[in-house]
Design a protein around this motif. Sequence first.
Motif, PDB file in Angstrom:
ATOM      1  N   GLN A   4       2.977  -6.227  -3.404  1.00 64.76           N
ATOM      2  CA  GLN A   4       2.409  -6.820  -2.195  1.00 64.76           C
ATOM      3  C   GLN A   4       2.275  -5.770  -1.119  1.00 64.76           C
ATOM      4  N   ALA A   5       1.239  -5.918  -0.325  1.00 66.01           N
ATOM      5  CA  ALA A   5       1.017  -5.018   0.790  1.00 66.01           C
ATOM      6  C   ALA A   5       0.551  -5.811   1.983  1.00 66.01           C
ATOM      7  N   PRO A   6       0.507  -5.173   3.165  1.00 66.10           N
ATOM      8  CA  PRO A   6      -0.040  -5.861   4.317  1.00 66.10           C
ATOM      9  C   PRO A   6      -1.505  -6.205   4.112  1.00 66.10           C
ATOM     10  N   GLN A   7      -1.994  -7.151   4.871  1.00 66.21           N
ATOM     11  CA  GLN A   7      -3.421  -7.418   4.876  1.00 66.21           C
ATOM     12  C   GLN A   7      -4.135  -6.163   5.382  1.00 66.21           C
ATOM     13  N   PRO A   8      -5.429  -5.998   5.044  1.00 67.05           N
ATOM     14  CA  PRO A   8      -6.158  -4.849   5.558  1.00 67.05           C
ATOM     15  C   PRO A   8      -6.078  -4.786   7.073  1.00 67.05           C
ATOM     16  N   ASP A   9      -5.797  -3.586   7.606  1.00 70.51           N
ATOM     17  CA  ASP A   9      -5.663  -3.434   9.045  1.00 70.51           C
ATOM     18  C   ASP A   9      -6.995  -3.646   9.748  1.00 70.51           C
ATOM     19  N   GLU A  10      -8.040  -3.018   9.224  1.00 71.96           N
ATOM     20  CA  GLU A  10      -9.354  -3.120   9.862  1.00 71.96           C
ATOM     21  C   GLU A  10     -10.414  -3.105   8.776  1.00 71.96           C
ATOM     22  N   TYR A 194       1.620   6.866  -6.248  1.00 75.41           N
ATOM     23  CA  TYR A 194       0.956   5.715  -6.850  1.00 75.41           C
ATOM     24  C   TYR A 194       1.743   4.440  -6.570  1.00 75.41           C
ATOM     25  N   LEU A 195       1.111   3.324  -6.823  1.00 72.97           N
ATOM     26  CA  LEU A 195       1.765   2.012  -6.729  1.00 72.97           C
ATOM     27  C   LEU A 195       1.126   1.076  -7.721  1.00 72.97           C
ATOM     28  N   GLU A 196       1.736  -0.091  -7.905  1.00 76.14           N
ATOM     29  CA  GLU A 196       1.216  -1.125  -8.793  1.00 76.14           C
ATOM     30  C   GLU A 196       1.068  -2.409  -7.998  1.00 76.14           C
ATOM     31  N   VAL A 197      -0.073  -3.076  -8.177  1.00 78.32           N
ATOM     32  CA  VAL A 197      -0.383  -4.264  -7.392  1.00 78.32           C
ATOM     33  C   VAL A 197      -1.020  -5.304  -8.300  1.00 78.32           C
ATOM     34  N   LEU A 198      -0.716  -6.571  -8.058  1.00 75.26           N
ATOM     35  CA  LEU A 198      -1.339  -7.632  -8.839  1.00 75.26           C
ATOM     36  C   LEU A 198      -2.849  -7.610  -8.646  1.00 75.26           C
ATOM     37  N   ARG A 199      -3.576  -7.729  -9.738  1.00 71.48           N
ATOM     38  CA  ARG A 199      -5.037  -7.649  -9.682  1.00 71.48           C
ATOM     39  C   ARG A 199      -5.635  -8.738  -8.802  1.00 71.48           C
ATOM     40  N   ASP A 200      -4.966  -9.906  -8.729  1.00 68.40           N
ATOM     41  CA  ASP A 200      -5.490 -11.013  -7.933  1.00 68.40           C
ATOM     42  C   ASP A 200      -5.087 -10.939  -6.460  1.00 68.40           C
ATOM     43  N   ASN A 201      -4.330  -9.928  -6.096  1.00 65.71           N
ATOM     44  CA  ASN A 201      -3.940  -9.752  -4.690  1.00 65.71           C
ATOM     45  C   ASN A 201      -5.062  -8.992  -3.973  1.00 65.71           C
ATOM     46  N   VAL A 202      -6.121  -9.718  -3.679  1.00 66.08           N
ATOM     47  CA  VAL A 202      -7.347  -9.104  -3.174  1.00 66.08           C
ATOM     48  C   VAL A 202      -7.122  -8.416  -1.824  1.00 66.08           C
ATOM     49  N   ALA A 204      -4.410  -7.004  -0.607  1.00 68.34           N
ATOM     50  CA  ALA A 204      -3.695  -5.742  -0.778  1.00 68.34           C
ATOM     51  C   ALA A 204      -4.604  -4.680  -1.371  1.00 68.34           C
ATOM     52  N   ILE A 205      -5.397  -5.050  -2.361  1.00 67.31           N
ATOM     53  CA  ILE A 205      -6.297  -4.085  -2.997  1.00 67.31           C
ATOM     54  C   ILE A 205      -7.327  -3.571  -1.998  1.00 67.31           C
ATOM     55  N   THR A 206      -7.839  -4.468  -1.152  1.00 69.27           N
ATOM     56  CA  THR A 206      -8.778  -4.036  -0.114  1.00 69.27           C
ATOM     57  C   THR A 206      -8.120  -3.027   0.817  1.00 69.27           C
ATOM     58  N   PHE A 207      -6.874  -3.300   1.190  1.00 68.65           N
ATOM     59  CA  PHE A 207      -6.107  -2.397   2.052  1.00 68.65           C
ATOM     60  C   PHE A 207      -5.963  -1.023   1.407  1.00 68.65           C
ATOM     61  N   TYR A 208      -5.628  -0.969   0.132  1.00 65.17           N
ATOM     62  CA  TYR A 208      -5.442   0.312  -0.551  1.00 65.17           C
ATOM     63  C   TYR A 208      -6.759   1.068  -0.697  1.00 65.17           C
ATOM     64  N   ARG A 209      -7.817   0.335  -0.966  1.00 66.11           N
ATOM     65  CA  ARG A 209      -9.117   1.003  -1.069  1.00 66.11           C
ATOM     66  C   ARG A 209      -9.536   1.596   0.268  1.00 66.11           C
ATOM     67  N   ARG A 210      -9.249   0.895   1.348  1.00 63.50           N
ATOM     68  CA  ARG A 210      -9.564   1.424   2.669  1.00 63.50           C
ATOM     69  C   ARG A 210      -8.779   2.692   2.963  1.00 63.50           C
ATOM     70  N   LEU A 211      -7.643   2.853   2.307  1.00 64.44           N
ATOM     71  CA  LEU A 211      -6.833   4.063   2.460  1.00 64.44           C
ATOM     72  C   LEU A 211      -7.103   5.069   1.340  1.00 64.44           C
ATOM     73  N   ASP A 212      -8.248   4.917   0.681  1.00 64.73           N
ATOM     74  CA  ASP A 212      -8.714   5.854  -0.349  1.00 64.73           C
ATOM     75  C   ASP A 212      -7.859   5.892  -1.604  1.00 64.73           C
ATOM     76  N   GLY A 213      -7.121   4.814  -1.867  1.00 58.82           N
ATOM     77  CA  GLY A 213      -6.478   4.708  -3.164  1.00 58.82           C
ATOM     78  C   GLY A 213      -7.530   4.453  -4.230  1.00 58.82           C
ATOM     79  N   ARG A 214      -7.314   5.007  -5.417  1.00 56.46           N
ATOM     80  CA  ARG A 214      -8.275   4.801  -6.505  1.00 56.46           C
ATOM     81  C   ARG A 214      -7.563   4.158  -7.693  1.00 56.46           C
ATOM     82  N   PRO A 215      -8.203   3.177  -8.325  1.00 54.71           N
ATOM     83  CA  PRO A 215      -7.590   2.535  -9.484  1.00 54.71           C
ATOM     84  C   PRO A 215      -7.533   3.500 -10.661  1.00 54.71           C
TER      85      PRO A 215
END
Length: 256
Positions: A4-10, A194-202, A204-215
Amino acid sequence: MHLQAPQPDEVGRPGSAVARLRGTTAGPGPVLAEIKLRRVAPPIGHSAPKVAQLPAISGCVSNYANLYAVHIRPGTRTDAEPIAELHTRSWLTAYAGIMPAGYLNGPLLDERKLMWSTRLATVAAEPDHARCLLVAVDGDALLGFAYLVAGNDGRILLDNLHVQPERKQSGIGRQLVYHSFGWASEHHPGKTVYLEVLRDNVAAITFYRRLDGRPTKEFMERFPAGFELPVVEYTWDPDIVRILADNRSTTDRLAT
């Protein structure tokens, strides 16, 4: 495992975090405005509440990061119970409809209390910088936390990243990531995070992508309760880790 991660900041703003920091993507307002918490400064004549220095994971943070009234500091043994409570709240709000309700409504809090009391039982001595716990606090109130572990595979696992549900989209999660990456880049230079996140945790995934994380990997995770869920691994290469670490709040830098 980080789930789990925070919701996307912006989320609505154009361009990735690294692009904005490098100045290669146009966007409204300066970068520094993006990383500050959306909180007013303390009234004139009043200072932000101080947080007592306690035995903590060595080398995690040298000073406090003052984000208006919010501080990022090293975690201590006394943080175990509030961290467990926040961890539980975060799962209950983020995973409703994703994890089985019977599991979420079970002894989740007791499991988290045991996990964090065990993790923090030997919090005082970490001379090899094998792990780092960061907490974001406002006075005595815990607002968020991040926990990292240096793995045997040469990578750094951001195992937990959580913010109080009502304080999401405030910049706290983003600063926790920046400070986490600062610890990684200073104590484990050249290492991937790296980190691991549930695929359905949209969110959190949006937040990580905004921070340039790559799957980098997807797999099925089997939980002790017996159910399975798809998980995605997100990775940050060392150069991205270093760039994002440089965006930490200027009142604090991690110990060297």
